[in-house]
Design a protein around this motif. Structure first.
Motif, mmCIF file in Angstrom:
data_model
loop_
_atom_site.group_PDB
_atom_site.id
_atom_site.type_symbol
_atom_site.label_atom_id
_atom_site.label_comp_id
_atom_site.label_asym_id
_atom_site.label_seq_id
_atom_site.Cartn_x
_atom_site.Cartn_y
_atom_site.Cartn_z
ATOM 1 N N THR A 70 0.823 -1.215 0.000
ATOM 2 C CA THR A 70 0.000 0.000 0.000
ATOM 3 C C THR A 70 0.856 1.263 0.000
ATOM 4 O O THR A 70 0.514 2.249 -0.670
ATOM 5 C CB THR A 70 -0.939 0.024 1.220
ATOM 6 O OG1 THR A 70 -0.180 -0.140 2.408
ATOM 7 C CG2 THR A 70 -1.970 -1.091 1.128
ATOM 8 N N LEU A 71 1.964 1.233 0.732
ATOM 9 C CA LEU A 71 2.813 2.424 0.798
ATOM 10 C C LEU A 71 3.400 2.747 -0.575
ATOM 11 O O LEU A 71 3.369 3.909 -1.019
ATOM 12 C CB LEU A 71 3.938 2.226 1.824
ATOM 13 C CG LEU A 71 4.901 3.400 1.977
ATOM 14 C CD1 LEU A 71 4.139 4.650 2.458
ATOM 15 C CD2 LEU A 71 6.021 3.063 2.938
ATOM 16 N N LYS A 72 3.888 1.749 -1.250
ATOM 17 C CA LYS A 72 4.452 1.963 -2.590
ATOM 18 C C LYS A 72 3.373 2.480 -3.544
ATOM 19 O O LYS A 72 3.628 3.371 -4.364
ATOM 20 C CB LYS A 72 5.048 0.651 -3.115
ATOM 21 C CG LYS A 72 5.707 0.790 -4.468
ATOM 22 C CD LYS A 72 6.325 -0.525 -4.908
ATOM 23 C CE LYS A 72 6.937 -0.388 -6.290
ATOM 24 N NZ LYS A 72 7.498 -1.650 -6.781
ATOM 25 N N PHE A 124 -7.506 5.511 -2.533
ATOM 26 C CA PHE A 124 -7.361 4.525 -3.621
ATOM 27 C C PHE A 124 -6.667 3.259 -3.103
ATOM 28 O O PHE A 124 -7.084 2.148 -3.403
ATOM 29 C CB PHE A 124 -6.555 5.099 -4.787
ATOM 30 C CG PHE A 124 -7.276 6.139 -5.604
ATOM 31 C CD1 PHE A 124 -8.641 6.085 -5.807
ATOM 32 C CD2 PHE A 124 -6.564 7.168 -6.203
ATOM 33 C CE1 PHE A 124 -9.298 7.037 -6.573
ATOM 34 C CE2 PHE A 124 -7.207 8.126 -6.968
ATOM 35 C CZ PHE A 124 -8.582 8.073 -7.160
ATOM 36 N N SER A 125 -5.605 3.481 -2.318
ATOM 37 C CA SER A 125 -4.846 2.351 -1.788
ATOM 38 C C SER A 125 -5.718 1.472 -0.900
ATOM 39 O O SER A 125 -5.690 0.245 -0.999
ATOM 40 C CB SER A 125 -3.644 2.862 -0.999
ATOM 41 O OG SER A 125 -2.951 1.797 -0.418
ATOM 42 N N ALA A 126 -6.503 2.090 -0.041
ATOM 43 C CA ALA A 126 -7.399 1.328 0.846
ATOM 44 C C ALA A 126 -8.442 0.563 0.031
ATOM 45 O O ALA A 126 -8.746 -0.596 0.330
ATOM 46 C CB ALA A 126 -8.083 2.272 1.832
ATOM 47 N N ALA A 127 -8.970 1.185 -1.004
ATOM 48 C CA ALA A 127 -9.974 0.522 -1.845
ATOM 49 C C ALA A 127 -9.383 -0.687 -2.564
ATOM 50 O O ALA A 127 -9.997 -1.760 -2.626
ATOM 51 C CB ALA A 127 -10.545 1.513 -2.850
ATOM 52 N N VAL A 128 -8.181 -0.532 -3.106
ATOM 53 C CA VAL A 128 -7.534 -1.648 -3.801
ATOM 54 C C VAL A 128 -7.209 -2.768 -2.818
ATOM 55 O O VAL A 128 -7.444 -3.951 -3.100
ATOM 56 C CB VAL A 128 -6.268 -1.169 -4.545
ATOM 57 C CG1 VAL A 128 -5.486 -2.349 -5.085
ATOM 58 C CG2 VAL A 128 -6.651 -0.222 -5.664
#
Length: 95
Positions: free
Chosen positions: A8-10, A28-32
């Motif tokens: 997620t960080l990347k 977006f990261s949380a959704a993915v």
């Protein structure tokens, strides 16, 4: 089954580098990440384990079929011997 590894960080850093605001990139990261967690996928390892298991099962079935074939051959041979004995006895009795 295994989950898909997701950094997620990347992902957030990549979006931020492309000009997406940090809050949107994190969303977006949380959704993915959430979508990846809800998916049940087979990995190469899962497929390899399944292949090994199926090959083992097929081997067992082949062995069992050979045993059944031997039993049927013995039964058929017994039937033929008994039938020939009965025909021989009947032919001596009739004549």
């Amino acid at each position: 089954m295994a989950s898909i590894p997701f950094d997620t960080l990347k992902f957030v850093k990549t979006l931020e580098a492309a000009g997406i605001p940090a809050s949107q990139a994190e969303a977006f990261s949380a959704a993915v990440r959430d979508s990846h967690e809800s998916v049940d996928v087979a990995t190469k390892r899962d497929l390899k384990e399944l292949e090994v298991s199926l090959r083992h099962d097929i081997g067992d079935l082949r062995k069992e079929m050979k045993e059944q074939e031997l039993r049927l051959t013995i039964k058929l041979g017994t039937i033929v011997v008994v039938a020939l004995g009965a025909f021989t006895a009947l032919s001596k009795w009739i004549v």
